[in-house]
Design a protein around this motif. Structure first.
Motif: not given
Length: 395
Positions: A291, A295, A381, A384-385, A388, A390, A392-395
């Motif tokens: 993650y 980022w 952020k 949180q990713a 989750d 996920d 994709s929350e960092l793309y």
């Protein structure tokens, strides 16, 4: 020609290979140790013919007396180092020998710090805050993970605030390190995974660090290749001496690299997870790695493309960004293969803690060399990713 200069720090003597533990007594004697404090944990003491037994046998054969302090805890606490200082003084010790993984080494360093630099170690957090040398220190390492037996970092948890802090100083570096792969043959697979992933993260972060240099780059590259080649095997068969040996080599190289090129947000954030939830450090690093690096990717995509190749990914003909994305996928696959969960929920993380942890992560000394600079909102952020599961929350 670059005008940049840099230093390179590591212990003055490093013993490596099967059987080197037998040389501890002679080396302690050469250093003039008369009565070292042995800093370790109760599990290690109770392990028959383990690292502690072999260390004590070597000291006895060399005629070196010793005192046992076996109160090391995971994520060592301020109270642990204060108790160690008390025993050191009451028993008139003159030196320290740490036996174990990162927790033992950090505890031993912490004891040394407050013996010579003031009793309140929380006031010494930061980089090069120590004015006085520590007592003579030998580190006997038993896990292929933290690299603490080689480094200037001492990571301690303030049990009152649940926050980890780091004292970074060249004075913390042990005089001598011992890495004997035979000491690791009985390590459980979960600890193999956690410590092995810590070593891996400590090779990845210096490679993309703003402080990397050609020497540390070479160490990171070889360490990453060794982890990719051997961690799965060591996890699957803990008695595979060849795999264990390669993991120790990887850990040492990664330790040398980050001791000089520093780390990044993975460790800065992992310290908050480990301190808040008393979770294993290596697992925290592994959980956060993909993650944070997803980022970070836009800051140095060429370096991440390199990482993909080092991990055996076929990047031929791919644009740099696509090749870089393969590195993130390979990191996730390695973690999954050795049983690391996909979300920080696994260690009990709670979203209501993210803001405070993000704020403290940015104060961590490891944050300074991260390749991409973020705000508290950015770190929340990422947490949180990771919660989750996920990317994709960092793309």
């Amino acid at each position: 020609m670059s005008e940049r200069s840099y230093d390179f720090l590591m212990p003055s003597v490093n013993f490596f290979g099967p059987g080197v533990i037998k040389q501890i007594g002679d080396r302690a004697k050469m250093l003039g140790m008369k009565k070292p404090l042995i800093v370790t944990d109760k599990n290690s003491v109770n392990l028959k013919n383990g690292a502690v037994d072999q260390t004590l046998a070597s000291l006895t054969e060399a005629g070196v007396a010793y005192v046992m302090f076996d109160s090391v805890e995971p994520n060592p606490k301020v109270r642990n180092i204060q108790a160690g200082k008390k025993m050191y003084q009451e028993e008139n010790c003159d030196s320290i020998i740490t036996v174990g993984g990162g927790s033992a080494h950090d505890t031993g360093k912490g004891i040394g710090i407050i013996l010579t630099n003031g009793d309140d170690i929380t006031q010494l957090a930061g980089i090069e805050t120590l004015e006085n040398p520590l007592p003579p220190l030998i580190a006997v390492n038993t896990t292929a993970g933290t690299g603490s037996e080689l480094t200037r970092h001492a990571v301690i948890t303030n049990e009152e605030t649940h926050l980890k802090f780091v004292v970074v100083s060249w004075r913390n570096i042990p005089l001598v390190s011992f890495n004997d792969p035979t000491l690791e043959l009985d390590i459980p697979d979960a600890i193999t995974a956690s410590t092995g992933m810590d070593a891996f993260v400590q090779a990845v972060e210096p490679y993309v660090s703003t402080d990397h240099n050609p020497i540390t780059d070479s160490q990171c590259i070889q360490a990453i290749k060794l982890v990719e080649e051997s961690l799965r095997q060591a996890y699957a068969n803990g008695h595979d001496l060849d795999a264990r040996t390669k993991m120790v080599e990887a850990e040492m190289l990664a330790g040398m690299a980050f001791n000089n090129a520093n780390l990044g947000y993975v460790h800065a954030m992992a310290h908050q997870l480990g301190g808040q939830y008393d979770a294993p450090h290596g697992e925290c690093c592994a959980l956060l790695l993909p993650y944070v690096e997803q980022w970070n990717l836009i800051a140095c995509p060429d370096r991440f493309a390199d990482l993909a190749r080092f991990m055996g990914q076929n990047t031929d003909g791919l644009p740099t960004r696509e090749a870089a994305e393969l590195a993130i996928e390979a990191m996730q696959q390695l973690s999954s293969d050795v049983g690391i969960p996909a979300s920080i929920k696994a260690i009990g993380a709670k979203p209501e803690d993210f803001e405070l942890m993000a704020e403290n992560a940015l104060k961590d000394g490891n944050a300074l060399s991260n390749p991409r600079k973020g705000t508290k909102e950015d770190i929340v952020k990422i947490f949180q990713a990771a919660y989750d599961g996920d990317l994709s929350e960092l793309y």
